[in-house]
Write an enzyme that holds these catalytic residues in place. Sequence first.
Site, PDB file in Angstrom:
ATOM      1  N   GLU A  94       0.802  -1.279  -0.057  1.00  0.00           N
ATOM      2  CA  GLU A  94       0.024  -0.149  -0.033  1.00  0.00           C
ATOM      3  C   GLU A  94       0.916   1.140  -0.126  1.00  0.00           C
ATOM      4  OE1 GLU A  94      -3.987  -1.847   2.161  1.00  0.00           O
ATOM      5  OE2 GLU A  94      -2.734  -0.530   3.253  1.00  0.00           O
ATOM      6  N   CYS A 107       3.565   8.581   0.391  1.00  0.00           N
ATOM      7  CA  CYS A 107       4.158   7.638   1.642  1.00  0.00           C
ATOM      8  C   CYS A 107       4.152   6.578   0.983  1.00  0.00           C
ATOM      9  CB  CYS A 107       3.055   7.741   2.726  1.00  0.00           C
ATOM     10  SG  CYS A 107       3.602   6.571   4.026  1.00  0.00           S
ATOM     11  N   CYS A 114       6.853  -6.798   6.746  1.00  0.00           N
ATOM     12  CA  CYS A 114       7.954  -5.913   7.446  1.00  0.00           C
ATOM     13  C   CYS A 114       8.982  -6.859   8.022  1.00  0.00           C
ATOM     14  CB  CYS A 114       7.283  -4.785   8.573  1.00  0.00           C
ATOM     15  SG  CYS A 114       8.696  -3.807   9.182  1.00  0.00           S
ATOM     16  N   CYS A 118       7.259  -4.165  15.350  1.00  0.00           N
ATOM     17  CA  CYS A 118       6.575  -3.213  16.385  1.00  0.00           C
ATOM     18  C   CYS A 118       5.088  -3.447  16.710  1.00  0.00           C
ATOM     19  CB  CYS A 118       6.717  -1.721  15.746  1.00  0.00           C
ATOM     20  SG  CYS A 118       8.444  -1.093  15.074  1.00  0.00           S
ATOM     21  N   CYS A 121       2.087  -1.509  15.201  1.00  0.00           N
ATOM     22  CA  CYS A 121       1.750  -1.103  13.776  1.00  0.00           C
ATOM     23  C   CYS A 121       1.119  -2.534  12.949  1.00  0.00           C
ATOM     24  CB  CYS A 121       3.385  -0.898  13.243  1.00  0.00           C
ATOM     25  SG  CYS A 121       3.110  -0.771  11.600  1.00  0.00           S
ATOM     26  N   GLY A 165       7.123  -1.809   5.644  1.00  0.00           N
ATOM     27  CA  GLY A 165       8.447  -2.317   5.648  1.00  0.00           C
ATOM     28  C   GLY A 165       9.376  -1.202   6.212  1.00  0.00           C
ATOM     29  N   GLU A 166      10.617  -1.720   6.438  1.00  0.00           N
ATOM     30  CA  GLU A 166      11.746  -1.135   7.301  1.00  0.00           C
ATOM     31  C   GLU A 166      12.894  -0.736   5.921  1.00  0.00           C
ATOM     32  OE1 GLU A 166      14.732   0.799   8.539  1.00  0.00           O
ATOM     33  OE2 GLU A 166      13.411   0.327   9.995  1.00  0.00           O
ATOM     34  N   SER A 197      12.532   7.077   6.803  1.00  0.00           N
ATOM     35  CA  SER A 197      12.147   6.788   8.190  1.00  0.00           C
ATOM     36  C   SER A 197      12.507   5.414   8.563  1.00  0.00           C
ATOM     37  CB  SER A 197      10.680   7.035   8.281  1.00  0.00           C
ATOM     38  OG  SER A 197      10.351   6.887   9.511  1.00  0.00           O
ATOM     39  N   SER A 220      11.948   6.607  13.985  1.00  0.00           N
ATOM     40  CA  SER A 220      10.777   6.099  14.639  1.00  0.00           C
ATOM     41  C   SER A 220      11.168   5.759  15.897  1.00  0.00           C
ATOM     42  CB  SER A 220      10.155   4.998  13.865  1.00  0.00           C
ATOM     43  OG  SER A 220       8.833   4.774  14.354  1.00  0.00           O
ATOM     44  N   LEU A 221      11.037   6.732  17.130  1.00  0.00           N
ATOM     45  CA  LEU A 221      11.826   6.437  18.495  1.00  0.00           C
ATOM     46  C   LEU A 221      10.680   6.087  19.211  1.00  0.00           C
ATOM     47  CD1 LEU A 221      14.595   6.667  19.705  1.00  0.00           C
ATOM     48  CD2 LEU A 221      13.740   8.940  20.412  1.00  0.00           C
ATOM     49  N   HIS A 222       9.712   6.569  19.754  1.00  0.00           N
ATOM     50  CA  HIS A 222       8.482   6.468  20.748  1.00  0.00           C
ATOM     51  C   HIS A 222       8.912   6.181  22.010  1.00  0.00           C
ATOM     52  CE1 HIS A 222       6.504   6.033  16.872  1.00  0.00           C
ATOM     53  NE2 HIS A 222       7.325   5.109  16.498  1.00  0.00           N
ATOM     54  N   ASN A 296      -2.882   6.093  15.907  1.00  0.00           N
ATOM     55  CA  ASN A 296      -4.120   5.407  15.051  1.00  0.00           C
ATOM     56  C   ASN A 296      -4.411   3.818  15.354  1.00  0.00           C
ATOM     57  OD1 ASN A 296      -4.585   7.708  13.356  1.00  0.00           O
ATOM     58  ND2 ASN A 296      -2.294   7.299  12.855  1.00  0.00           N
ATOM     59  N   CYS A 339      -1.140   6.754   9.769  1.00  0.00           N
ATOM     60  CA  CYS A 339       0.483   6.328  10.117  1.00  0.00           C
ATOM     61  C   CYS A 339       0.106   4.899  11.165  1.00  0.00           C
ATOM     62  CB  CYS A 339       1.352   7.367  10.981  1.00  0.00           C
ATOM     63  SG  CYS A 339       2.892   7.015  10.781  1.00  0.00           S
TER      64      CYS A 339
END
Length: 346
Positions: A94, A107, A114, A118, A121, A165-166, A197, A220-222, A296, A339
Amino acid sequence: METKKKDIRALSKEQLRDFFVKEGDQAFRGNQVYEWLWNKGAHTFEDMTNISKETRQMLEDHFVINHIHVDTMQKSADGTIKNAVRLHDGLIVESVLIPTSTRTTACVSSQVGCSLDCRFCATARLKRMRNLNPDEIFDQVVAIDKESRLYHNRPLSNIVFMGMGEPLMNYNNVLKAIDKITSDEGLGMSPKRIVVSTSGVPKMIKKMADDAVKFKLAVSLHSAIDEVRSSIMPFNENFPLADLREALEYWYAKTKNRITYEYVVWKDINDKKKDVDALIAFCKFAPSKVNLIEYNPIDDGEFQQANTQAIDMYVSMLEAHNITVTVRRSRGKDIDAACGQLANKG
């Protein structure tokens, strides 16, 4: 037995030129075909109208163009468009067009599924099937550029590698795609308008610095506390924050480019003062920007958006330490294009 035809976009311009010479034609024919493939976005050899019918047939006999197809396109009330993109082998990824009053952003995805895990996600719940090829990444951008022109009357202005994906786990293909996207012989977009990212793969962040890439980096830390980050992003056990920070220090020393941190604040996970203190300490070594992203949901209720007071605390504390902070409201939520939602209902 029929031999499998090669995807023509796997060939460099030099290889195309050599192919034509070998076939008894002239080398410049390779330049023409290359331009059709990467600058004009030809889907078929028939599209290549300045090349003779015989030559087009000869190309047809030897090669295929493994073009993507937009299987379904969903439009959000806010103008966001989500594409379900079918690849030549039937797999689906997508990509999303995100419009604002001043820009349109693509995007794009870099893997089917992936490599990472995470827990917040939707894409991470899909097994990684394979990496995308450079042309499959490129085609997503071309498709979104067309939609941007059609529905928003302007060309695509920005690209973020924040889809499925990464990207750093498909490093070579991502770099080749960006090369085609930014080349004058491709789409001619500025690398400064591209953000890659990553969830944080230290070795590959250092490689990006060594390769002197011109695009921007987002992490992408969080959480800047190892225990918390490992609980929501289990791969952090293998790539702990100390290693990530060392890689980012290396990146900044080499590139002098500001680092952007993507950061979601969740209720009862990272919504306390100690979480902000840790983030401030982590950010201090280089100029940085923190994007606080609205969460989300992906339906199971385990993760919940933090309350407004927690977000306000992050903003005021970061600003007090001269760290740039923005609160990013999600777009396209009504079509699961926001996201972390990609592949949620696929």
